[in-house]
Scaffold this motif. Sequence first.
Motif, mmCIF file in Angstrom:
data_model
loop_
_atom_site.group_PDB
_atom_site.id
_atom_site.type_symbol
_atom_site.label_atom_id
_atom_site.label_comp_id
_atom_site.label_asym_id
_atom_site.label_seq_id
_atom_site.Cartn_x
_atom_site.Cartn_y
_atom_site.Cartn_z
ATOM 1 N N ASP A 164 3.967 3.462 8.680
ATOM 2 C CA ASP A 164 3.093 2.329 8.358
ATOM 3 C C ASP A 164 3.463 1.950 6.930
ATOM 4 O OD1 ASP A 164 1.020 0.605 7.688
ATOM 5 O OD2 ASP A 164 -0.565 1.847 8.564
ATOM 6 N N HIS B 125 -5.616 -5.717 2.828
ATOM 7 C CA HIS B 125 -6.877 -5.901 3.558
ATOM 8 C C HIS B 125 -7.586 -7.047 2.853
ATOM 9 C CE1 HIS B 125 -7.371 -1.814 5.778
ATOM 10 N NE2 HIS B 125 -6.114 -2.194 5.752
ATOM 11 N N TYR C 98 0.900 -1.166 0.000
ATOM 12 C CA TYR C 98 0.000 0.000 0.000
ATOM 13 C C TYR C 98 0.933 1.209 0.000
ATOM 14 C CZ TYR C 98 1.298 -0.726 4.866
ATOM 15 O OH TYR C 98 2.029 -0.973 5.998
ATOM 16 N N GLU D 205 -3.512 -3.655 15.482
ATOM 17 C CA GLU D 205 -2.917 -2.339 15.260
ATOM 18 C C GLU D 205 -3.653 -1.225 16.007
ATOM 19 O OE1 GLU D 205 -3.616 -0.693 11.284
ATOM 20 O OE2 GLU D 205 -4.347 -2.642 10.644
ATOM 21 N N HIS E 251 -4.146 7.676 7.313
ATOM 22 C CA HIS E 251 -3.591 7.171 6.055
ATOM 23 C C HIS E 251 -2.869 8.279 5.298
ATOM 24 C CE1 HIS E 251 -6.138 3.244 5.722
ATOM 25 N NE2 HIS E 251 -5.162 3.163 6.590
ATOM 26 N N GLU F 51 1.660 -1.834 14.860
ATOM 27 C CA GLU F 51 0.933 -2.848 14.088
ATOM 28 C C GLU F 51 1.844 -4.020 13.752
ATOM 29 O OE1 GLU F 51 -0.235 -1.531 10.150
ATOM 30 O OE2 GLU F 51 -1.741 -3.109 10.030
ATOM 31 N N ASP G 122 1.980 -5.986 6.572
ATOM 32 C CA ASP G 122 1.407 -4.704 6.987
ATOM 33 C C ASP G 122 1.966 -4.384 8.363
ATOM 34 O OD1 ASP G 122 -0.094 -2.459 7.299
ATOM 35 O OD2 ASP G 122 -2.041 -3.454 7.323
ATOM 36 N N HIS H 295 -7.298 -6.431 10.658
ATOM 37 C CA HIS H 295 -7.945 -6.960 9.448
ATOM 38 C C HIS H 295 -7.134 -8.143 8.958
ATOM 39 C CE1 HIS H 295 -4.641 -5.026 7.251
ATOM 40 N NE2 HIS H 295 -4.800 -4.028 8.103
HETATM 41 N N1 GLY Z 1 -1.662 -0.285 6.659
HETATM 42 C C1 GLY Z 1 -2.840 0.418 6.368
HETATM 43 C C2 GLY Z 1 -4.079 -0.129 6.984
HETATM 44 O O1 GLY Z 1 -4.096 -1.207 7.496
HETATM 45 O O2 GLY Z 1 -5.122 0.498 6.941
#
Ligand code: GLY
Length: 452
Positions: A289, A388, A258, A406, A272, A421, A300, A381
């Motif tokens: 992140d 995700h 991401y 997280e 974000h 996280e 992640d 998630h």
């Molecule tokens: N690493 C971004 C999220 O989990 O939303």
Amino acid sequence: MKISRVLALACFLLAAISVAPATEKQLAADYHARRVALGNALQGGIAVLFAPEEPVLDFDAHRQDSDFYYLTGWDEPGAALMIVGPTPADKERPGQTAHPREYKEILFLPTRNLRLEQYTGAKMDAATPGVTRATGVDNVEPMTSLAADLNKLIADDRRVAINVWTQPHVKAADSLLDFTAATLGTTATEPRDVTTLTMPLRETKDAREIDLLKKASEASIAGQREMMKAVKPGETERTIAGIMTAAWYRNGCERPSYAPIVGTGIDSTILHYSANARTIEDGDVVVVDAACEYSMYASDITRTIPANGHFTARQREIYDVVLGAQKAAIDAFVAGKSKINDFSHRDPDTLDAVAFSYINTHGKDLHGQPLGKYWLHGLGHMVGIDVHDPAQYPAVLKPGMVFTIEPGVYIPEEKLGVRIECDFLVLPDGKLLDLDADLPHTADEVEAAMRN
Ligand code: GLY
Ligand code: MN
């Protein structure tokens, strides 16, 4: 074989090697088993999934559709996969022309575009020597046969017309069904959403998926470690993102999972934030992140670090609340019972509620108020081919699942955001394995990593 054909084949193989993706594939049998599982879930229907077309701007990156990749491991654009679900004989209804069908799978490959291949590399089509073996799918046909094959299946058993499963919002799928209806003289019916059937399959990872997820974590940890050495006042957020990106590529990853988030000072409170446009200042915390994909499988990871290598007392206090919330969730975890991802933070069966309760009863804001209101998102998630990964939330966590924990606290008034996280695998005995265990977790460990 004539010499010219031998030469042509040799040239193709050389070209194929030179453009061969660096992705690690799973065994053909793994992908086949997933297709059979989907076939059994179709209730006698037919699934047609499409791979995305090559990007219109051919210099844009192609990433395979996640469900398509899960079912085939096939990377090339523009293909279609048909899975014909088996119908047992005893399901036949009297008075229908239907007859029992056996499971069948066909990969349809598009007509080659030799001019475009000069830009984006050689592709295979259904006539390429060895293509069935290369794809691992029982049958490979040219894409031009797709509509005719579907037409024949529905003409043989009209009930199938209302039992066709495709990805939602895929134009090619809608066009195929409209065309099929036109050729059969019927009204087009809405396709069923095949992602509702792939989602439960994808939730639990097999051993080789777990290997890839571990490699994604290892490469992402390498990036985070380099980040910890590089952060200092005067450095830009974007440079830090670049340093991690180099580490990911060096460690075999093909892309970030991401857009990397490097948020310093007030940016640390924007969940974000990915503009990465500011310069790190003395006294800031930096929320990082950022993680990568290894052979299509994501990691992640978030760490929060002090710009100058030393947390202030207040930063450390908030850091410890967030770390404590993560630990409380880990300690409360019970496989097969605990759930994840409830934005309300209230459902008592969720780890979200455990983490929220911890945050809301430890530490205060500058006005003496509890910190719960400074946590805005779900606790975690699923992670897999998508960072995700799809799931029905709040999701019950079972062996084979990989998910994030997280927690975060974001206090704009103090320009202070902290998120921590990690990715966790639920082991067969129900215990949790932290895939990011090798990365610093505590405030002391973070400061030590920044010194070394
Ligand atoms: N690493 C971004 C999220 O989990 O939303
Ligand atoms: Mn996450």
